[in-house]
Write a protein that holds these residues in place. Structure first.
Motif, short mmCIF file in Angstrom:
data_model
loop_
_atom_site.label_atom_id
_atom_site.label_comp_id
_atom_site.label_asym_id
_atom_site.label_seq_id
_atom_site.Cartn_x
_atom_site.Cartn_y
_atom_site.Cartn_z
N VAL A 155 -42.10 21.16 81.58
CA VAL A 155 -42.98 20.54 80.58
C VAL A 155 -43.30 21.47 79.42
N THR A 156 -43.50 22.75 79.69
CA THR A 156 -44.00 23.67 78.66
C THR A 156 -43.21 23.60 77.35
N PRO A 157 -41.88 23.68 77.36
CA PRO A 157 -41.18 23.67 76.07
C PRO A 157 -41.28 22.33 75.34
N LEU A 158 -41.43 21.23 76.08
CA LEU A 158 -41.45 19.91 75.46
C LEU A 158 -42.65 19.71 74.55
N VAL A 159 -43.75 20.39 74.88
CA VAL A 159 -45.01 20.14 74.15
C VAL A 159 -45.51 21.42 73.48
N SER A 160 -44.62 22.38 73.26
CA SER A 160 -45.02 23.70 72.79
C SER A 160 -45.33 23.76 71.31
N SER A 161 -44.94 22.76 70.53
CA SER A 161 -45.19 22.76 69.08
C SER A 161 -45.08 21.33 68.58
N PRO A 162 -45.61 21.06 67.38
CA PRO A 162 -45.45 19.70 66.82
C PRO A 162 -43.98 19.30 66.69
N LEU A 163 -43.11 20.25 66.29
CA LEU A 163 -41.69 19.93 66.16
C LEU A 163 -41.10 19.57 67.52
N ARG A 164 -41.41 20.35 68.56
CA ARG A 164 -40.86 20.06 69.88
C ARG A 164 -41.36 18.71 70.41
N ARG A 165 -42.59 18.36 70.13
CA ARG A 165 -43.10 17.05 70.55
C ARG A 165 -42.34 15.93 69.83
N THR A 166 -42.12 16.12 68.54
CA THR A 166 -41.36 15.13 67.78
C THR A 166 -39.94 15.00 68.32
N GLN A 167 -39.32 16.10 68.67
CA GLN A 167 -37.95 16.06 69.19
C GLN A 167 -37.90 15.47 70.59
N TYR A 168 -38.92 15.69 71.38
CA TYR A 168 -39.02 15.06 72.70
C TYR A 168 -39.03 13.54 72.54
N HIS A 169 -39.80 13.07 71.56
CA HIS A 169 -39.81 11.63 71.27
C HIS A 169 -38.45 11.16 70.76
N ALA A 170 -37.86 11.95 69.86
CA ALA A 170 -36.58 11.56 69.26
C ALA A 170 -35.47 11.47 70.31
N PHE A 171 -35.50 12.37 71.28
CA PHE A 171 -34.49 12.31 72.35
C PHE A 171 -34.55 10.95 73.05
N HIS A 172 -35.74 10.50 73.38
CA HIS A 172 -35.89 9.23 74.08
C HIS A 172 -35.55 8.04 73.19
N MET A 173 -35.98 8.09 71.93
CA MET A 173 -35.68 6.97 71.04
C MET A 173 -34.18 6.81 70.81
N ALA A 174 -33.43 7.92 70.93
CA ALA A 174 -31.98 7.87 70.73
C ALA A 174 -31.25 7.20 71.90
N LEU A 175 -31.98 6.88 72.97
CA LEU A 175 -31.36 6.18 74.10
C LEU A 175 -31.20 4.69 73.84
N GLU A 176 -31.74 4.22 72.74
CA GLU A 176 -31.52 2.83 72.27
C GLU A 176 -31.04 2.88 70.83
N PRO A 177 -30.10 2.01 70.46
CA PRO A 177 -29.39 1.06 71.31
C PRO A 177 -28.44 1.75 72.28
N ASN A 178 -27.92 0.99 73.22
CA ASN A 178 -27.10 1.48 74.31
C ASN A 178 -26.03 2.47 73.81
N PRO A 179 -26.14 3.76 74.17
CA PRO A 179 -25.15 4.74 73.68
C PRO A 179 -23.78 4.60 74.34
N LEU A 180 -23.71 3.84 75.44
CA LEU A 180 -22.44 3.67 76.15
C LEU A 180 -21.72 2.38 75.79
N ALA A 181 -22.25 1.64 74.84
CA ALA A 181 -21.64 0.37 74.46
C ALA A 181 -20.18 0.57 74.06
N GLY A 182 -19.28 -0.17 74.70
CA GLY A 182 -17.87 -0.13 74.37
C GLY A 182 -17.07 0.97 75.03
N ILE A 183 -17.68 1.72 75.97
CA ILE A 183 -16.99 2.87 76.54
C ILE A 183 -16.07 2.50 77.70
#
Length: 326
Positions: A229-257
Motif C-alpha cells: 500500500v505505501t507506494p500507492l498513496v505516497s504522493s498526489p501523483l502516485r494516487r492519481t496513477q493508482y486510479h489511472a491504472f484501474h481506469m485503464a482496465l476499461e474498455p476491455n484490453p483483451l478485446a479481439g485477442i
C-alpha cells in the motif's frame, strides 16, 4: 596400451566426469533451494534487492535472482513483485527470476504523461527485457498481470517459451464484474483514500481485501500490507496513477485477442483457485480451450485470487513441471 583399452578408459573417464558434473549441479540447485527456504524472503530483504531500470517509460522497479534462462513474474493489483517472493525463493535455482512492478503500482517511478494501459505495460516489459539482455522468457502471471501476459504473447510470440497462468482476465471476462466497483471508485477519485486506510487499520485490510482474495486472511501480514500500500498513496501523483491504472482496465484490453492466442505454439499451464469468486472457473476452461498447447487445468481447493502468495510450493511445482526441470 592397446587402442581399444585406451578408448574404453577414456570413455569411462568422460562418463564419470559428466556424471560428476550433473550431480554437482543438482546438489548445488538443491542446496540453493534449501537455503532460500530456510531463510524466506521478507519485505526488508525484498526491498534491499530492488533495482531500477531507467527506461523511456520511467524508472522501473524490479527484483532479479538466479541465473540462466529467464522467467518473468507478473503480479496483480494492487500488489507488486513482492507477491512472487515465495515462488522466487523456490525457483531461482532453476531460472533467472525477474519480478518487475507494473507502471502505476508498486515502486516503479513513472512520469505523469505516461500511459498505464495494459498495452503500454507490454511495451515497458519488452524494453525492460532488452535492458537486461534477455531474449526469451517463461511467464508466470496472476490477475491483471495475466491479461498483460496474454497481450505480451500476442505481440511478442517469439519471446515467450512457456506461460503459467493463475486466476486472471480472459477476453470474455475482462474486467470481471467484481472488479468494476474498484474502477468506479478510481473514476470518482476515492480508491486511493479507501486503500490508504489499510495502513492505519490492518484489521480492516484483512477483513475486506484480505477476506476477498486470500484463503487465510490472517496471514496477510502487517509488513505485506505496508509493502503493497505505501507506494500507492505516497504522493498526489502516485494516487492519481493508482486510479489511472484501474481506469485503464476499461474498455476491455483483451478485446479481439482470441485469434492470436489460438495461433500460439507456446505450452501453457493453468492453475486456478477453486474458491475464487472474482475470476470464474469458466475463465480457466476458456483458456484451456483457446491455447492449442494447453497443458490442462489444476484446480486448487479452497484457494482464492491471490493463492500464489499463500501456496508458493504449488507454483514452484507447476512451474518446474512446465519448464521440465527437476
Amino acid at each position: 596400451m592397446q587402442r581399444r583399452q585406451f578408448l574404453k578408459l577414456t570413455s569411462a573417464t568422460v562418463v564419470a566426469s559428466v556424471a560428476g558434473t550433473l550431480v554437482s549441479r543438482v546438489s548445488a540447485a538443491t542446496g540453493a533451494v534449501s537455503a532460500s527456504l530456510s531463510q524466506p524472503t521478507n519485505a526488508a530483504a525484498f526491498a534491499a534487492a530492488r533495482r531500477y531500470a531507467d527506461l523511456p517509460f520511467g524508472k522501473i522497479a524490479y527484483v532479479a535472482r538466479g541465473a540462466g534462462d529467464a522467467a518473468l513474474f507478473l503480479h496483480g493489483a494492487p500488489l507488486n513483485g513482492f507477491q512472487w517472493r515465495g515462488a522466487i525463493d523456490r525457483l531461482s535455482a532453476y531460472r533467472r527470476c525477474i519480478a518487475p512492478d507494473f507502471m502505476g503500482l508498486g515502486y516503479s517511478q513513472i512520469p505523469e504523461p505516461q500511459s498505464l494501459a495494459p498495452s503500454a505495460q507490454v511495451a515497458m516489459l519488452s524494453a525492460l527485457l532488452d535492458s537486461l539482455a534477455i531474449g526469451k522468457i517463461d511467464i508466470v502471471a496472476s490477475d491483471s498481470g495475466g491479461a498483460v501476459a496474454q497481450l505480451f504473447l500476442a505481440r511478442y510470440p517469439e519471446r515467450v517459451r512457456s506461460m503459467l497462468l493463475t486466476d486472471c482476465d480472459v477476453e470474455p471476462d475482462s474486467p470481471p464484474p467484481k472488479v468494476k466497483p474498484a474502477i468506479d471508485m478510481a473514476r470518482a477519485g476515492t480508491l486511493a483514500d479507501a486503500t490508504a486506510k489499510w495502513l492505519t487499520d490492518k484489521a480492516l485490510a484483512r477483513s475486506t481485501f484480505g477476506a476477498a482474495v486470500y484463503r487465510d486472511p490472517s496471514q496477510f501480514a502487517d509488513e505485506t500490507i505496508e509493502y503493497y500500500v505505501t507506494p500507492l498513496v505516497s504522493s498526489p501523483l502516485r494516487r492519481t496513477q493508482y486510479h489511472a491504472f484501474h481506469m485503464a482496465l476499461e474498455p476491455n484490453p483483451l478485446a479481439g485477442i482470441e485469434a492470436a492466442l489460438k495461433r500460439s505454439t507456446v505450452p501453457v499451464r493453468i492453475v486456478w483457485g477453486a474458491s475464487d469468486d472474482i475470476f470464474a472457473q469458466a475463465d480457466a476452461h476458456y483458456l484451456d480451450r483457446t491455447f492449442p498447447r494447453s497443458q490442462g487445468i489444476r484446480l486448487v481447493p479452497g484457494a482464492k485470487l491471490f493463492f500464489p502468495e499463500e501456496f508458493p510450493d504449488l507454483i514452484a511445482e507447476e512451474a518446474k513441471r512446465l519448464w521440465r526441470v527437476t
